[in-house]
Design a protein around this motif. Structure first.
Motif, PDB file in Angstrom:
ATOM      1  N   GLU A   1       0.880  -1.177   0.000  1.00 53.96           N
ATOM      2  CA  GLU A   1       0.000   0.000   0.000  1.00 53.96           C
ATOM      3  C   GLU A   1       0.912   1.219   0.000  1.00 53.96           C
ATOM      4  O   GLU A   1       1.980   1.182   0.604  1.00 53.96           O
ATOM      5  CB  GLU A   1      -0.819   0.043   1.292  1.00 53.96           C
ATOM      6  CG  GLU A   1      -1.695  -1.156   1.541  1.00 53.96           C
ATOM      7  CD  GLU A   1      -3.010  -1.041   0.801  1.00 53.96           C
ATOM      8  OE1 GLU A   1      -3.431   0.090   0.508  1.00 53.96           O
ATOM      9  OE2 GLU A   1      -3.595  -2.093   0.496  1.00 53.96           O
ATOM     10  N   TYR A   2       0.465   2.295  -0.644  1.00 57.24           N
ATOM     11  CA  TYR A   2       1.297   3.507  -0.697  1.00 57.24           C
ATOM     12  C   TYR A   2       0.576   4.696  -0.072  1.00 57.24           C
ATOM     13  O   TYR A   2      -0.630   4.877  -0.266  1.00 57.24           O
ATOM     14  CB  TYR A   2       1.653   3.851  -2.152  1.00 57.24           C
ATOM     15  CG  TYR A   2       2.656   2.891  -2.747  1.00 57.24           C
ATOM     16  CD1 TYR A   2       4.020   3.056  -2.534  1.00 57.24           C
ATOM     17  CD2 TYR A   2       2.237   1.798  -3.506  1.00 57.24           C
ATOM     18  CE1 TYR A   2       4.945   2.159  -3.063  1.00 57.24           C
ATOM     19  CE2 TYR A   2       3.154   0.899  -4.038  1.00 57.24           C
ATOM     20  CZ  TYR A   2       4.506   1.090  -3.811  1.00 57.24           C
ATOM     21  OH  TYR A   2       5.418   0.194  -4.325  1.00 57.24           O
ATOM     22  N   LEU A   3       1.331   5.494   0.661  1.00 59.60           N
ATOM     23  CA  LEU A   3       0.833   6.774   1.187  1.00 59.60           C
ATOM     24  C   LEU A   3       1.966   7.783   1.011  1.00 59.60           C
ATOM     25  O   LEU A   3       3.084   7.551   1.485  1.00 59.60           O
ATOM     26  CB  LEU A   3       0.458   6.630   2.662  1.00 59.60           C
ATOM     27  CG  LEU A   3      -0.234   7.813   3.355  1.00 59.60           C
ATOM     28  CD1 LEU A   3      -0.931   7.322   4.627  1.00 59.60           C
ATOM     29  CD2 LEU A   3       0.689   8.956   3.715  1.00 59.60           C
ATOM     30  N   HIS A   4       1.696   8.863   0.301  1.00 62.11           N
ATOM     31  CA  HIS A   4       2.712   9.892   0.081  1.00 62.11           C
ATOM     32  C   HIS A   4       2.386  11.117   0.926  1.00 62.11           C
ATOM     33  O   HIS A   4       1.271  11.641   0.865  1.00 62.11           O
ATOM     34  CB  HIS A   4       2.816  10.200  -1.414  1.00 62.11           C
ATOM     35  CG  HIS A   4       3.440   9.059  -2.187  1.00 62.11           C
ATOM     36  ND1 HIS A   4       2.700   8.014  -2.679  1.00 62.11           N
ATOM     37  CD2 HIS A   4       4.742   8.790  -2.481  1.00 62.11           C
ATOM     38  CE1 HIS A   4       3.527   7.142  -3.271  1.00 62.11           C
ATOM     39  NE2 HIS A   4       4.769   7.593  -3.161  1.00 62.11           N
ATOM     40  N   THR A   5       3.365  11.526   1.716  1.00 65.84           N
ATOM     41  CA  THR A   5       3.145  12.579   2.720  1.00 65.84           C
ATOM     42  C   THR A   5       3.346  13.971   2.112  1.00 65.84           C
ATOM     43  O   THR A   5       4.070  14.118   1.120  1.00 65.84           O
ATOM     44  CB  THR A   5       4.123  12.403   3.902  1.00 65.84           C
ATOM     45  OG1 THR A   5       5.459  12.404   3.385  1.00 65.84           O
ATOM     46  CG2 THR A   5       3.894  11.105   4.632  1.00 65.84           C
ATOM     47  N   PRO A   6       2.737  14.990   2.714  1.00 66.69           N
ATOM     48  CA  PRO A   6       2.878  16.356   2.187  1.00 66.69           C
ATOM     49  C   PRO A   6       4.341  16.801   2.202  1.00 66.69           C
ATOM     50  O   PRO A   6       5.107  16.411   3.085  1.00 66.69           O
ATOM     51  CB  PRO A   6       2.071  17.218   3.170  1.00 66.69           C
ATOM     52  CG  PRO A   6       1.304  16.277   4.018  1.00 66.69           C
ATOM     53  CD  PRO A   6       1.927  14.929   3.931  1.00 66.69           C
ATOM     54  N   LEU A   7       4.677  17.616   1.224  1.00 61.11           N
ATOM     55  CA  LEU A   7       6.056  18.125   1.155  1.00 61.11           C
ATOM     56  C   LEU A   7       6.189  19.364   2.022  1.00 61.11           C
ATOM     57  O   LEU A   7       5.239  20.118   2.193  1.00 61.11           O
ATOM     58  CB  LEU A   7       6.401  18.478  -0.293  1.00 61.11           C
ATOM     59  CG  LEU A   7       6.405  17.303  -1.267  1.00 61.11           C
ATOM     60  CD1 LEU A   7       6.807  17.765  -2.659  1.00 61.11           C
ATOM     61  CD2 LEU A   7       7.355  16.216  -0.778  1.00 61.11           C
ATOM     62  N   VAL A   8       7.375  19.554   2.534  1.00 60.69           N
ATOM     63  CA  VAL A   8       7.679  20.778   3.277  1.00 60.69           C
ATOM     64  C   VAL A   8       8.280  21.750   2.285  1.00 60.69           C
ATOM     65  O   VAL A   8       9.194  21.392   1.539  1.00 60.69           O
ATOM     66  CB  VAL A   8       8.696  20.486   4.404  1.00 60.69           C
ATOM     67  CG1 VAL A   8       9.034  21.752   5.172  1.00 60.69           C
ATOM     68  CG2 VAL A   8       8.151  19.423   5.334  1.00 60.69           C
ATOM     69  N   ARG A   9       7.733  22.956   2.254  1.00 59.30           N
ATOM     70  CA  ARG A   9       8.264  23.937   1.305  1.00 59.30           C
ATOM     71  C   ARG A   9       9.123  24.964   2.039  1.00 59.30           C
ATOM     72  O   ARG A   9       8.845  25.327   3.164  1.00 59.30           O
ATOM     73  CB  ARG A   9       7.126  24.637   0.558  1.00 59.30           C
ATOM     74  CG  ARG A   9       6.290  23.620  -0.182  1.00 59.30           C
ATOM     75  CD  ARG A   9       5.471  24.163  -1.313  1.00 59.30           C
ATOM     76  NE  ARG A   9       4.756  23.052  -1.950  1.00 59.30           N
ATOM     77  CZ  ARG A   9       5.242  22.332  -2.958  1.00 59.30           C
ATOM     78  NH1 ARG A   9       6.406  22.623  -3.476  1.00 59.30           N
ATOM     79  NH2 ARG A   9       4.556  21.320  -3.459  1.00 59.30           N
ATOM     80  N   GLY A  10      10.165  25.394   1.336  1.00 55.38           N
ATOM     81  CA  GLY A  10      11.033  26.423   1.908  1.00 55.38           C
ATOM     82  C   GLY A  10      10.403  27.793   1.717  1.00 55.38           C
ATOM     83  O   GLY A  10       9.301  27.914   1.170  1.00 55.38           O
ATOM     84  N   ALA A  11      11.108  28.825   2.168  1.00 52.25           N
ATOM     85  CA  ALA A  11      10.580  30.186   2.089  1.00 52.25           C
ATOM     86  C   ALA A  11      10.294  30.573   0.636  1.00 52.25           C
ATOM     87  O   ALA A  11       9.362  31.329   0.356  1.00 52.25           O
ATOM     88  CB  ALA A  11      11.584  31.157   2.702  1.00 52.25           C
ATOM     89  N   ASN A  12      11.043  29.992  -0.319  1.00 52.82           N
ATOM     90  CA  ASN A  12      10.846  30.336  -1.729  1.00 52.82           C
ATOM     91  C   ASN A  12       9.725  29.512  -2.371  1.00 52.82           C
ATOM     92  O   ASN A  12       9.511  29.587  -3.581  1.00 52.82           O
ATOM     93  CB  ASN A  12      12.152  30.140  -2.508  1.00 52.82           C
ATOM     94  CG  ASN A  12      12.656  28.698  -2.418  1.00 52.82           C
ATOM     95  OD1 ASN A  12      12.001  27.847  -1.812  1.00 52.82           O
ATOM     96  ND2 ASN A  12      13.799  28.431  -3.022  1.00 52.82           N
ATOM     97  N   GLY A  13       9.023  28.692  -1.571  1.00 49.68           N
ATOM     98  CA  GLY A  13       7.900  27.907  -2.089  1.00 49.68           C
ATOM     99  C   GLY A  13       8.335  26.595  -2.708  1.00 49.68           C
ATOM    100  O   GLY A  13       7.514  25.745  -3.014  1.00 49.68           O
ATOM    101  N   GLU A  14       9.630  26.393  -2.868  1.00 52.82           N
ATOM    102  CA  GLU A  14      10.103  25.128  -3.444  1.00 52.82           C
ATOM    103  C   GLU A  14      10.154  24.060  -2.377  1.00 52.82           C
ATOM    104  O   GLU A  14      10.338  24.351  -1.203  1.00 52.82           O
ATOM    105  CB  GLU A  14      11.519  25.305  -3.998  1.00 52.82           C
ATOM    106  CG  GLU A  14      11.531  25.793  -5.421  1.00 52.82           C
ATOM    107  CD  GLU A  14      12.921  25.760  -6.001  1.00 52.82           C
ATOM    108  OE1 GLU A  14      13.667  24.826  -5.682  1.00 52.82           O
ATOM    109  OE2 GLU A  14      13.240  26.690  -6.749  1.00 52.82           O
TER     110      GLU A  14
END
Ligand code: GLU
Length: 300
Positions: A228-241
Motif C-alpha cells: 500500500e502507498y501513502l505519500h506525505t505532504p512536502l515541506v516547502r522552503g521560504a521560496n515555495g520550493e
C-alpha cells in the motif's frame, strides 16, 4: 489471518535529515505504530557518488534522538548487489529487459519534450544494440504488460492522494534498471528491497509518488507483491520550493531533547497533528510509570 504490517523509512545518505525527511520518517513510524506493525530503516546508498561518508550513521543517530528506532536490522543497499543482479538476470531471461547503448544526448535528440521531468525513452535499443556498446539495462515495459495482460494505463490508489494513474510507455518509456555508470537504479533496488524486507506499507514523501507506477510494473515483472502507498505532504522552503538536500535544506539540529522535540512538533504540524499537549505528556508518563512498576515490582 490479519496481514502483518511492516513499514519502512528509506533515507538516501546524501546528507543529514532535514525538516522534509523527518516528516516522512515520523509519518512512516506513526503509521506502523497505529497498525501495531513493525518499522524498519533502509539506507539507500546505491548512488555512491552522491552519498556523504558517515551520513548513514548520523541519520540513524538523528532518528534515535527523535525516539524513532527501527524494530529490526538496518539494511544497506550497497550490500545488496547480488540480489539486484539476480533480479535483472531473471528479467533478461524472460526477454523483459534489454541492454541500451544510447547516451543521454542520443535520447534527448530524438524528442522535443521531456514530460514529468522524465525524458521518455523512445525504445531505440529495444530491437537490438545495432553495433553500439551496452551502457545501461532497461525494462521492456510493453513486453511485460503484454505478457502479463496488464493494461497500458496503470491505476493505483494512494492512501492520501486518492486514485492515480499513469501510461508508463507514453509518459516514461522503458526505464533504467542498471545505469550507464555501473550503478543500480533506484527503481530496481527499491522494489527488490521492499519485497525482501516484507514491506506491506510504504509511507514516503510526495515527491516520490511519480515513481510508483514504475515500481508497480516492476513488482509484477518480478512476481513480487505491491505494498500500500501513502505519500506525505512536502515541506516547502521560504521560496515555495520543496525542501531537499539539493536545494540546500538545512540539516536538522537534534542535539538536545528540546531541539529534537521542536523538530518533531514541526513535522507533526505538517502532518496535521496537534502539538503534544500537557495531557498527552502525562499520558506518556503514565504508560512509562506502568512499565516501571511492572518491571521493578520490588521497588514499588
Ligand atoms: N531513498 C529515497 C529518498 O531518500 C526514498 C525512497 C523511497 O522511500 O522509496 O528520497
Amino acid at each position: 489471518m490479519a496481514e502483518v504490517y511492516t513499514g519502512r523509512f528509506a533515507p538516501s545518505p546524501t546528507g543529514l535529515l532535514h525538516a522534509g525527511s523527518l516528516v516522512a520518517a515520523l509519518a512512516s513510524w506513526l503509521d506502523a505504530r497505529t497498525h501495531g506493525g513493525q518499522w524498519l530503516v533502509r539506507i539507500e546508498d546505491v548512488d555512491t557518488p552522491r552519498c556523504v561518508p558517515q551520513a548513514d550513521q548520523a541519520i540513524l543517530q538523528q532518528l534515535a534522538a527523535c525516539g524513532l528506532t527501527p524494530d529490526g536490522p538496518v539494511l544497506w543497499q550497497s550490500q545488496r548487489g547480488a540480489a539486484y543482479a539476480a533480479a535483472l538476470q531473471g528479467l533478461l531471461e524472460k526477454g523483459w529487459a534489454y541492454p541500451c547503448g544510447c547516451s543521454r544526448k542520443d535520447i534527448e535528440s530524438t524528442q522535443a519534450t521531456a514530460r514529468h521531468h522524465v525524458t521518455v525513452y523512445p525504445g531505440t535499443c529495444r530491437e537490438g544494440l545495432k553495433g553500439k556498446a551496452a551502457r545501461a539495462w532497461r525494462l521492456n515495459v510493453q513486453a511485460v504488460q503484454a505478457a502479463l495482460g496488464l493494461p497500458a494505463v496503470t491505476h493505483w490508489k494512494d492512501r492520501r492522494l486518492g486514485p492515480q494513474q499513469q501510461n508508463l510507455s507514453q509518459e516514461v518509456g522503458d526505464f533504467v534498471l542498471h545505469r550507464a555508470d555501473g550503478l543500480w537504479a533506484y527503481q530496481l533496488a527499491v522494489v527488490v528491497d521492499d519485497a525482501a524486507q516484507g514491506i506491506s506499507h510504504v509511507v514516503r514523501g510526495q515527491d516520490l509518488a511519480d515513481n510508483t507506477v514504475r515500481q508497480i510494473v516492476l513488482q509484477r515483472a518480478l512476481g513480487l507483491p505491491t505494498p500500500e502507498y501513502l505519500h506525505t505532504p512536502l515541506v516547502r522552503g521560504a521560496n515555495g520550493e520543496k525542501l531537499s538536500k539539493q536545494n540546500g535544506a538545512l540539516a536538522l539540529d537534534l542535539q538536545t531533547p528540546e531541539t529534537a522535540l521542536s523538530a518533531l512538533h514541526a513535522a507533526a504540524h505538517v502532518l496535521g497533528l496537534p502539538r503534544v499537549s500537557v495531557q498527552t505528556s502525562v499520558a506518556q508518563a503514565l504508560a512509562k510509570w506502568t512499565l516501571l512498576v511492572r518491571s521493578h515490582t520490588g521497588l514499588f
